[in-house]
Structures are given as C-alpha cells and as structure tokens.
Enzyme design. Structure first.
Site, PDB file in Angstrom:
ATOM      1  N   HIS A   1       0.949  -1.173   0.116  1.00  0.00           N
ATOM      2  CA  HIS A   1       0.038  -0.148   0.008  1.00  0.00           C
ATOM      3  C   HIS A   1       0.931   1.344   0.149  1.00  0.00           C
ATOM      4  CE1 HIS A   1       1.175   0.608   4.120  1.00  0.00           C
ATOM      5  NE2 HIS A   1       1.126  -0.645   4.249  1.00  0.00           N
TER       6      HIS A   1
ATOM      7  N   ASP B   1       4.372  -4.281   3.115  1.00  0.00           N
ATOM      8  CA  ASP B   1       5.924  -4.404   3.265  1.00  0.00           C
ATOM      9  C   ASP B   1       6.088  -5.806   3.780  1.00  0.00           C
ATOM     10  OD1 ASP B   1       5.085  -3.935   5.886  1.00  0.00           O
ATOM     11  OD2 ASP B   1       6.500  -2.316   6.128  1.00  0.00           O
TER      12      ASP B   1
END
Ligand SMILES: *[C@@H]1O[C@H](CO)[C@@H](O)[C@H](O)[C@H]1NC(C)=O
Ligand SMILES: *[C@@H]1O[C@H](CO)[C@@H](O)[C@H](O)[C@H]1NC(C)=O
Ligand SMILES: *[C@@H]1O[C@H](CO)[C@@H](O)[C@H](O)[C@H]1NC(C)=O
Ligand SMILES: CC(=O)N[C@H]1CO[C@H](CO)[C@@H](O)[C@@H]1O
Length: 450
Positions: free
Chosen positions: A36, A321
């Site tokens: 994101h 991540d």
C-alpha cells in the site's frame, strides 16, 4: 487488409488484447504483488505527542491511506497501464472482468490502494470505456470511472497476505529463534541494550525487539508529517537515536523473516531459518507458482476447471511491506527490498512476476521486476535469484518451482499454524541436508539432480 482492420476494430470493441512476445518468448500471465501507499502510523508509544487524533486523513485514525498514498498507487497504476496495455498490448484497453483478479488483505489501506491503482489503470476518461456499458451514464458519476472488484479474505486467516495472521506455530518458531546464539547475542549486545534502555525510559513502555518497530515506524511517519514540530514536541528525539533504533530494527526484521548469518540456524533440533521462511513467505510463493503451473497445464485445454485460468491475465495481491519482504526472503533476495540500505519495502513497492512460454524450446520462463517506490522505474531483478543466469532477464521457471518446493509449508498452512513445534521430532538433519543440497544445486545450476 480489410479483414485485418475489422479484426483490430473487433478487438478494440470487445476490449480484448493481443499478445506480446519478446523474440520466441510469449508473455502468458502476470502476477503483481504490491505494498500500500503512504499511511498514518498503525499505533504508537504512550508518551508520543502525536496520538490517534493527530491523524485526520484517509478517513482518520490509525493506519489509514493518505492522499499521498492514493497518489502513489495512482502513479503505479499508470505505469502498469503503460507497460501492459500501451506497450505490450497484453492487457485489454478496458476492464475485462475475466482477465484480472485482485485480492487485497482485509485492511482499509490495502483495499483503497488497490482502488487508487485501478482508477488509473482502467478508470480514466480516455475513451477506452463506454458510458451506459461500463458505468452508468448519469450526472454525478465521474466520466470514465469504472469500478473494479477488489476481493478479500478474513485478515486473521489470510496467510498469503497478512504476515501477522493468527498462527501460534509461527510465534513459537520466532520465540525459539530468539534463543539461538546469533539472535540472543544480538539482543544482549551493549549497543542494542543501550538503545532499548533509552527508548524504554523515553516512551513510557518497556521496549524490546518485538515492539521496537512501533516506535521507529511512528517516528518515520512523523518525520514526514510533523517534521517541523517533532523536535520541539518530542524533546528526546534525535536523528542519531532514530538512526540507531532504525538500524537495529532492520536487523530484527531480517531475523523475523528467517535470514540468519548462521546457516543452518538450528535450535533444539529445529532449523529456525527454514521454518520461518516456510511459514511466512512459503504460502504466497507457492500460491504464485501454483497459478503459473495451472496456467501452463491448462494451455490448449478446454475442461471446465481451466476456464478461469485460461481467461486470466493478471492476478494481483494488494498487501504489505511484510508480505513483499517475506516473499523476497523466501527467494533469498531480501537485500533487493531497499537498495542499498536493506530494510522493509517502501510505499507502493511492487513485484511483477511475468510468465513466458518460449516457443523455441517449448519451456516456461519467468521474469521478475521490482518497483522500489513512487518515482522509481521498473527494474528487472531476475538475475539476483540464485540459479538464474546473471546476464539474462529471463530464468527457467524450474528455479522458482524449486525454491517454492524447498519452503513449502510442511502441512496446509491453516493446519500447520496450529501444530506444536515440539510435538513432532522431525528429522532436522534431513531438512538441513536437503537445504544445503538445494543451495549447492542452485549455485551450481545442477537442476538435473532434482
Ligand atoms: C478501517 O478504518 C477504521 C478506522 O480506523 C477502523 O475502525 C476499521 O477497523 C478499519 N477497517 C479495516 C478493515 O482496516
Ligand atoms: C526533517 O528535518 C531535519 C532537520 O531538522 C532534516 O534533516 C530532515 O531531512 C527532515 N526530514 C524530512 C523527511 O523532511
Ligand atoms: C482438470 O480436470 C481434469 C480431469 O477432468 C484433470 O485431469 C486436470 O488435471 C485438471 N486440471 C487442473 C488444472 O486442475
Ligand atoms: C540519548 C540518551 O539518553 N542516551 C543514553 C542512552 O543510555 C546510555 C547508557 O544508559 C547513556 O549513557 C546515554 O546517555
């Protein structure tokens, strides 16, 4: 000539795309895994002057995608459209429900990142979609905006996208890894203890290597949003302390993803490196390889179980991540996440995994591409993977299949997560020997052995 033109016109009308080939290699499938965009902190420490009410964007509160984050994904979507629609003419010019499948983790910021990304891929007022067909022809509806389905699954059981999904087994492996000499020595080193001690004094909570990331991440984001007031409101903040804490956290993240200097890192008979990579990156790497295997085995087949994959051109994972890092760690290319410093992937980082069929030797190849962050281009990273040629963008799919096999979870992941590490005395020597053998084989390119 006339018929060629009408075929093109027909293609344009139906939104179907043509094919893309590089020499004898034909692109047949693309999988995309992205993080994101820019967000607010997901939580913070008790003494932080910037608590939840300091974060007002993207719906407000912890962990929300900011307008910057939306723009980052809008930019990435544009790059994807340029590559696959404009240049390769592989994806259709307008949204085709059968050709793209988007799976997001069940978190606001990943879902909205996907929506922002798809807005620039297929939602522009550029004449590629038709009002009344692709979206309602009414006042108030943005012209050209085509909504696209974003699927999700329950976050607690999302072992593909959410590296914090409920999994007691993964926690057990991590607790065990912390007792290994390497991690234990690191934790108890003077440097680490000094920083953790200082942060414990300043943050109003006991800081250890497990909650350190909450502090470094909040401070990272506050340097983006409140840089002018940070040092006056938070009197203990210094660039030096932050840099030290961040470096420690980078090392912790390597350990948490099963990357140790000690190979194999065996504790009480368990290879915690292999087990960690199996339980974290194992599911998503195997999911991607499975998609490619089905795609290949369905080539030229028309059985009902092939309909979905035969039509599909792009499978998208909108995630975190931690997801990309676990995926890279599974392939032992974690250093690619952020060059040159290492550390977790940045906002809107993306991995593109392209599957090609070579019509000369009739064998499948893959190409892996990385988008490091907003503003960077697409960089081929295939050659970083052990066993792949160092002078070529393409690599035999067998290399990826072998990696996937090596770190395939021992049991279906939702089941494995609920097993007890010590209840089974799995032959550790076998596991380690196999890994050493695979690494040797990869390095020497002796795949015929397997
Ligand atoms: C979306 O954001 C709100 C506000 O922070 C939060 O209450 C809610 O749990 C979030 N939902 C998801 C699925 O992220
Ligand atoms: C924040 O301010 C410091 C100096 O006060 C500067 O060195 C740093 O680059 C700034 N960081 C960002 C993200 O703007
Ligand atoms: C589809 O089903 C057939 C049997 O009808 C089976 O032989 C084949 O392996 C299946 N293919 C896939 C990709 O599941
Ligand atoms: C910035 C800061 O407070 N540093 C301290 C960290 O801890 C060591 C050892 O306890 C102190 O000597 C430092 O002054």
């Amino acid at each position: 000539m006339v018929s060629a033109i009408s075929v093109l016109a027909l293609l344009a009308l139906t939104g179907l795309a043509t094919t893309y080939s590089d020499g004898t290699k034909e692109l047949i499938f693309v999988q995309t895994l992205w993080r994101h965009g820019d967000r607010s902190p997901t939580k913070t420490f008790p003494t932080d002057p910037y608590q939840e009410d300091a974060w007002t964007f993207g719906g407000g509160g912890w962990g929300q995608l900011s307008p910057t984050g939306m723009r980052q994904h809008y930019n990435l979507g544009k790059m994807l459209r340029n590559r696959y629609v404009n240049d390769y003419k592989f994806f259709p010019t307008k949204y085709n429900a059968k050709q793209i499948y988007v799976r997001s983790t069940d978190v606001n910021r990943t879902i909205i990142s996907a929506m922002s990304n798809l807005l620039s891929q297929y939602g522009q007022d550029d004449g590629s979609s038709t009002p009344g067909v692709d979206y309602p022809d009414i006042t108030g509806w943005p012209k050209g905006y085509v909504p696209i389905a974003v699927h999700t699954v329950d976050d607690d059981t999302d072992h593909l996208g959410n590296m914090e999904a409920t999994c007691p087994f993964r926690s057990q492996v991590w607790e065990l890894a912390k007792t290994s000499d390497e991690v234990n020595n690191f934790i108890n080193s003077e440097k680490v203890q000094t920083v953790l001690g200082n942060l414990t004094k300043f943050t109003g909570q006991t800081v250890d290597i497990d909650n350190l990331w909450i502090i470094t991440n909040a401070l990272y984001i506050e340097q983006i949003y409140f840089n002018d007031t940070l040092r006056t409101k938070n009197t203990w903040f210094t660039d030096d302390l932050y840099a030290q804490a961040d470096a420690i956290n980078d090392q912790v993240q390597l350990y948490q993803n099963g990357i140790f200097k000690t190979i194999p890192n065996v504790v009480k008979g368990h290879d915690v490196g292999v087990l960690t990579r199996k339980v974290r990156g194992g599911p998503i790497l195997n999911d991607m390889v499975m998609h490619m295997n089905i795609k290949l085995s369905c080539q030229g087949q028309s059985t009902p179980n092939c309909t979905w994959i035969n039509n599909l051109k792009n499978y998208v994972y909108s995630a975190h991540d931690t997801t990309i890092y676990a995926f890279f760690s599974a392939l032992l290319i974690e250093e690619y996440a952020v060059k040159p410093s290492g550390g977790y992937p940045l906002y809107s980082a993306a991995v593109l995994l392209e599957l090609y069929m070579d019509h000369a030797d009739n064998k499948p190849y893959f190409k892996m591409i990385y988008h490091e962050q907003d503003g960077s281009g697409f960089k081929v990273i295939t050659m970083g993977i052990q066993g792949c040629p160092t002078d070529n963008d393409y690599c035999s799919l067998d290399i990826l299949r072998t990696f996937a096999q090596t770190i395939n979870p021992d049991q279906p992941i939702d089941q494995w997560c609920y097993t007890d590490l010590d209840s089974k005395h799995a032959g550790i020597t076998t596991v380690s020997m196999l890994l050493v053998a695979v690494i040797l084989a990869v390095q020497n390119n002796f795949f015929e052995l397997f």
